[in-house]
Write an enzyme that holds these catalytic residues in place. Structure first.
Site, PDB file in Angstrom:
ATOM      1  N   ASP A  45       0.809  -1.226   0.000  1.00 52.59           N
ATOM      2  CA  ASP A  45       0.000   0.000   0.000  1.00 52.59           C
ATOM      3  C   ASP A  45       0.837   1.269   0.000  1.00 52.59           C
ATOM      4  O   ASP A  45       0.606   2.182   0.790  1.00 52.59           O
ATOM      5  CB  ASP A  45      -0.937   0.016   1.219  1.00 52.59           C
ATOM      6  CG  ASP A  45      -1.707  -1.271   1.389  1.00 52.59           C
ATOM      7  OD1 ASP A  45      -2.280  -1.740   0.400  1.00 52.59           O
ATOM      8  OD2 ASP A  45      -1.740  -1.809   2.522  1.00 52.59           O
ATOM      9  N   GLU A 236     -11.166  -0.322  -4.002  1.00 57.21           N
ATOM     10  CA  GLU A 236     -10.422   0.175  -2.848  1.00 57.21           C
ATOM     11  C   GLU A 236      -9.198   0.950  -3.303  1.00 57.21           C
ATOM     12  O   GLU A 236      -8.996   1.191  -4.495  1.00 57.21           O
ATOM     13  CB  GLU A 236     -10.009  -0.982  -1.942  1.00 57.21           C
ATOM     14  CG  GLU A 236      -9.059  -1.977  -2.560  1.00 57.21           C
ATOM     15  CD  GLU A 236      -8.725  -3.126  -1.618  1.00 57.21           C
ATOM     16  OE1 GLU A 236      -9.431  -3.296  -0.605  1.00 57.21           O
ATOM     17  OE2 GLU A 236      -7.758  -3.860  -1.891  1.00 57.21           O
TER      18      GLU A 236
END
Length: 334
Positions: A45, A236
């Site tokens: 991420d 997402e």
């Protein structure tokens, strides 16, 4: 992006084939085309922020004993994982475990704001969006007392990213983590959200004050999953930038353990939408040897991107970096 323990993660994947400093972003040198490995270590991420001294900082999900990892680069090509925790303390509302998907921006007063996902004490295994402030880009960041977004009745909130519009108005985008309260599905590829009725996983846009942490009004939904668009059980990892009159909303769809996990984008002429998906993968499994690429962040300059993909025998998610070209409503790898 929901995380699992390292032991569970090893079992799951065993069978699987930030905006920069808006006021003084560093000048980037020319470099090799396509996607390159930035960190050969578990750094999921990733997000980025640039500083006036020409450095870049990347922030990653918890690992190596740290809540938030941080790496440094002088050229956006060679990266060094720093021996520090960018978030050494945690807020009273969170457990201090399972912090992930950080993003950092800089305020006009020179301070840096970190947005991150933190596990809620009141609802374990579900998350809220926290904020933290630092005088230095690498931290330490001091967390705010209360979360920015915490819709636990909808599954919580994760994957935040800051955005500064052309009029200096500040926003935060994030995902409502609906699949965390889904009705089940194959864990490897469906992220708990393939059994009807499917739970929504909308991307939200929250306006904030100049301090970067105080909400103004209610959040606005700007995207959600849609099977007709080729989406998987969720959308997402939102990241919003503006380029030549167009807002680009980058995101990932499918489950992060699935080889179908990818990077896509939608565009709009207004920050609040409506956003139109192009329904094509900007980066997908097989491109440049990547496996399940996702969690991308594109710099506000619009020509650099970081993302993660499975690596090291599918046991970790390494950080990769790439060049982009934005033209009209199109985003293309160089």
């Amino acid at each position: 992006m929901r995380l699992v323990s390292s032991s569970t993660l090893s079992w799951l994947v065993g069978g699987l084939a930030v905006l920069p400093n808006a006021f003084s972003a560093p000048v980037l040198p020319k470099r090799a085309s396509n996607i390159q490995l930035g960190l050969s270590a578990d750094f999921p991420d990733p997000s980025i922020v640039g500083t006036s001294d020409g450095k870049w900082y990347a922030f990653g999900t918890n690992g190596t004993g740290r809540r938030i990892q941080v790496a440094e680069s002088h050229d956006f090509n060679s990266w060094t994982l720093l021996d520090l925790d960018a978030l050494p303390t945690f807020a009273p509302w969170e457990t201090g475990n399972d912090n992930y998907a950080p993003d950092v921006i800089q305020r006009k007063d020179g301070k840096f704001v970190m947005y991150y996902s933190g596990e809620a004490k009141s609802d374990l295994r579900h998350h809220c969006v926290g904020t933290a402030i630092s005088d230095k880009p690498a931290g330490p960041y001091i967390p705010s007392i209360t979360p920015l977004a915490c819709p636990l009745d909808q599954g919580g909130a994760i994957d935040p990213a800051g955005f500064i519009d052309t009029d200096s108005t500040r926003y935060v985008v994030y995902k409502v983590d609906g699949n965390s309260i889904g009705h089940g599905g194959t864990s490897l590829v469906e992220c708990n959200n393939s059994i009807e009725p499917l739970v929504a996983t909308p991307i939200m846009l929250q306006k904030v004050l100049e301090d970067g942490i105080t909400p103004i009004g209610n959040p606005v939904q700007i995207l959600d999953r849609n099977t007709a668009d080729g989406d998987g059980p969720l959308v997402e990892a939102p990241n919003l930038i503006f380029h030549d009159g167009i807002y680009f909303l980058f995101y990932s769809t499918h489950c992060y353990t699935d080889t179908a996990y990818d990077v896509r984008y939608a565009t709009s002429s207004s920050v609040a939408g409506p956003y139109t998906k192009n329904n094509l993968e900007l980066v997908k499994t097989g491109d440049f040897g990547l496996n399940s690429p996702g969690g991308a962040t594109v710099c506000g300059c619009g020509d650099r991107m970081v993302l993660h993909g499975w690596c090291n025998n599918h046991s970790e998610r390494c950080m990769y970096h790439a060049q982009l070209t934005l033209s009209g409503k199109r985003a293309m790898l160089v």
